[in-house]
Design a protein around this motif. Structure first.
Motif, PDB file in Angstrom:
ATOM      1  N   ILE A   1       0.870  -1.178   0.000  1.00 22.09           N
ATOM      2  CA  ILE A   1       0.000   0.000   0.000  1.00 22.09           C
ATOM      3  C   ILE A   1       0.905   1.226   0.000  1.00 22.09           C
ATOM      4  O   ILE A   1       1.726   1.391   0.903  1.00 22.09           O
ATOM      5  CB  ILE A   1      -0.929   0.020   1.234  1.00 22.09           C
ATOM      6  N   ASP A   2       0.758   2.062  -1.018  1.00 22.63           N
ATOM      7  CA  ASP A   2       1.547   3.298  -1.146  1.00 22.63           C
ATOM      8  C   ASP A   2       3.052   3.043  -1.018  1.00 22.63           C
ATOM      9  O   ASP A   2       3.739   3.691  -0.238  1.00 22.63           O
ATOM     10  CB  ASP A   2       1.103   4.338  -0.114  1.00 22.63           C
ATOM     11  N   ALA A   3       3.569   2.093  -1.750  1.00 21.78           N
ATOM     12  CA  ALA A   3       4.994   1.757  -1.825  1.00 21.78           C
ATOM     13  C   ALA A   3       5.559   1.192  -0.524  1.00 21.78           C
ATOM     14  O   ALA A   3       6.752   0.964  -0.419  1.00 21.78           O
ATOM     15  CB  ALA A   3       5.825   2.956  -2.274  1.00 21.78           C
ATOM     16  N   LYS A   4       4.744   0.937   0.469  1.00 20.77           N
ATOM     17  CA  LYS A   4       5.159   0.255   1.688  1.00 20.77           C
ATOM     18  C   LYS A   4       4.549  -1.137   1.634  1.00 20.77           C
ATOM     19  O   LYS A   4       3.402  -1.304   1.224  1.00 20.77           O
ATOM     20  CB  LYS A   4       4.649   0.977   2.938  1.00 20.77           C
ATOM     21  N   TRP A   5       5.309  -2.151   2.062  1.00 21.88           N
ATOM     22  CA  TRP A   5       4.783  -3.496   1.956  1.00 21.88           C
ATOM     23  C   TRP A   5       5.040  -4.297   3.222  1.00 21.88           C
ATOM     24  O   TRP A   5       5.944  -4.006   3.992  1.00 21.88           O
ATOM     25  CB  TRP A   5       5.338  -4.220   0.733  1.00 21.88           C
ATOM     26  N   GLU A   6       4.207  -5.301   3.404  1.00 24.09           N
ATOM     27  CA  GLU A   6       4.332  -6.259   4.504  1.00 24.09           C
ATOM     28  C   GLU A   6       4.163  -7.653   3.934  1.00 24.09           C
ATOM     29  O   GLU A   6       3.426  -7.856   2.970  1.00 24.09           O
ATOM     30  CB  GLU A   6       3.263  -6.006   5.576  1.00 24.09           C
ATOM     31  N   GLN A   7       4.831  -8.598   4.545  1.00 24.72           N
ATOM     32  CA  GLN A   7       4.785  -9.983   4.082  1.00 24.72           C
ATOM     33  C   GLN A   7       4.047 -10.841   5.099  1.00 24.72           C
ATOM     34  O   GLN A   7       4.255 -10.701   6.296  1.00 24.72           O
ATOM     35  CB  GLN A   7       6.211 -10.498   3.914  1.00 24.72           C
ATOM     36  N   ILE A   8       3.197 -11.715   4.593  1.00 22.87           N
ATOM     37  CA  ILE A   8       2.457 -12.647   5.437  1.00 22.87           C
ATOM     38  C   ILE A   8       2.822 -14.058   4.996  1.00 22.87           C
ATOM     39  O   ILE A   8       2.742 -14.388   3.814  1.00 22.87           O
ATOM     40  CB  ILE A   8       0.932 -12.453   5.305  1.00 22.87           C
ATOM     41  N   GLY A   9       3.203 -14.875   5.942  1.00 20.65           N
ATOM     42  CA  GLY A   9       3.468 -16.277   5.652  1.00 20.65           C
ATOM     43  C   GLY A   9       2.191 -17.075   5.822  1.00 20.65           C
ATOM     44  O   GLY A   9       1.522 -16.988   6.850  1.00 20.65           O
ATOM     45  N   THR A  10       1.845 -17.825   4.816  1.00 22.04           N
ATOM     46  CA  THR A  10       0.664 -18.673   4.915  1.00 22.04           C
ATOM     47  C   THR A  10       1.103 -20.058   5.381  1.00 22.04           C
ATOM     48  O   THR A  10       2.283 -20.380   5.402  1.00 22.04           O
ATOM     49  CB  THR A  10      -0.042 -18.795   3.550  1.00 22.04           C
ATOM     50  N   LYS A  11       0.158 -20.867   5.754  1.00 22.29           N
ATOM     51  CA  LYS A  11       0.461 -22.218   6.206  1.00 22.29           C
ATOM     52  C   LYS A  11       0.243 -23.225   5.082  1.00 22.29           C
ATOM     53  O   LYS A  11      -0.065 -24.375   5.320  1.00 22.29           O
ATOM     54  CB  LYS A  11      -0.400 -22.552   7.415  1.00 22.29           C
ATOM     55  N   VAL A  12       0.427 -22.764   3.858  1.00 23.19           N
ATOM     56  CA  VAL A  12       0.169 -23.596   2.690  1.00 23.19           C
ATOM     57  C   VAL A  12       1.496 -23.915   2.007  1.00 23.19           C
ATOM     58  O   VAL A  12       2.331 -23.036   1.822  1.00 23.19           O
ATOM     59  CB  VAL A  12      -0.773 -22.859   1.706  1.00 23.19           C
ATOM     60  N   SER A  13       1.667 -25.177   1.649  1.00 22.84           N
ATOM     61  CA  SER A  13       2.854 -25.612   0.907  1.00 22.84           C
ATOM     62  C   SER A  13       2.489 -25.845  -0.547  1.00 22.84           C
ATOM     63  O   SER A  13       1.421 -26.371  -0.851  1.00 22.84           O
ATOM     64  CB  SER A  13       3.395 -26.910   1.503  1.00 22.84           C
ATOM     65  N   VAL A  14       3.402 -25.461  -1.438  1.00 21.59           N
ATOM     66  CA  VAL A  14       3.154 -25.558  -2.874  1.00 21.59           C
ATOM     67  C   VAL A  14       4.267 -26.376  -3.526  1.00 21.59           C
ATOM     68  O   VAL A  14       5.444 -26.176  -3.222  1.00 21.59           O
ATOM     69  CB  VAL A  14       3.122 -24.152  -3.520  1.00 21.59           C
TER      70      VAL A  14
END
Length: 132
Positions: A41-54
């Motif tokens: 959002i507006d050139a700022k970012w956050e990362q979320i780890g999901t519990k899903v394996s691919v």
């Protein structure tokens, strides 16, 4: 003709994007990689780890989704759809209540950080206070 810019309210659109990707640097013992989500959002970012394996063989980075009709692909794509819907709901709710939004606020809302625990007894007390 001179424009009066003092009384004009300047409205700015914020940029909002959701990106899903896999962490290919950390491959698990079963050969899968973790699905990660990046909210910007507006050139700022956050990362979320999901519990899903691919499985990296079925991951399509251009689409940000898994290809095919395998069980893993269906599970991954369903998780992506659910998380996208949840993120957009939190984004809309926070923006409407506060008037501004940051990527950290959305991440915290998705992760449940900073929210008061809602128990039945607490909800009943709140209801009674509002009814007074």
């Amino acid at each position: 003709m001179k424009r009066n810019t003092d009384n004009m309210e300047i409205k700015r659109r914020s940029t909002f994007a959701i990106l899903f990707y896999i962490n290919r640097t950390k491959v698990r013992k079963d050969g899968t990689c973790q699905l990660l989500c990046k909210i910007s959002i507006d050139a700022k970012w956050e990362q979320i780890g999901t519990k899903v394996s691919v499985n990296p063989a079925i991951w399509n980075p251009e689409k940000g989704r898994a290809d095919g009709r395998s069980e893993n692909a269906i599970t991954v794509n369903q998780a992506i759809d659910d998380l996208t819907k949840e993120i957009k709901e939190h984004y809309r709710r926070i923006k409407n209540s506060l008037g501004f939004i940051t990527a950290e606020q959305v991440k915290n809302a998705v992760m449940g950080v900073g929210q008061k625990p809602l128990t039945l007894l607490a909800l009943f007390r709140e209801h009674n206070e509002e009814f007074k």
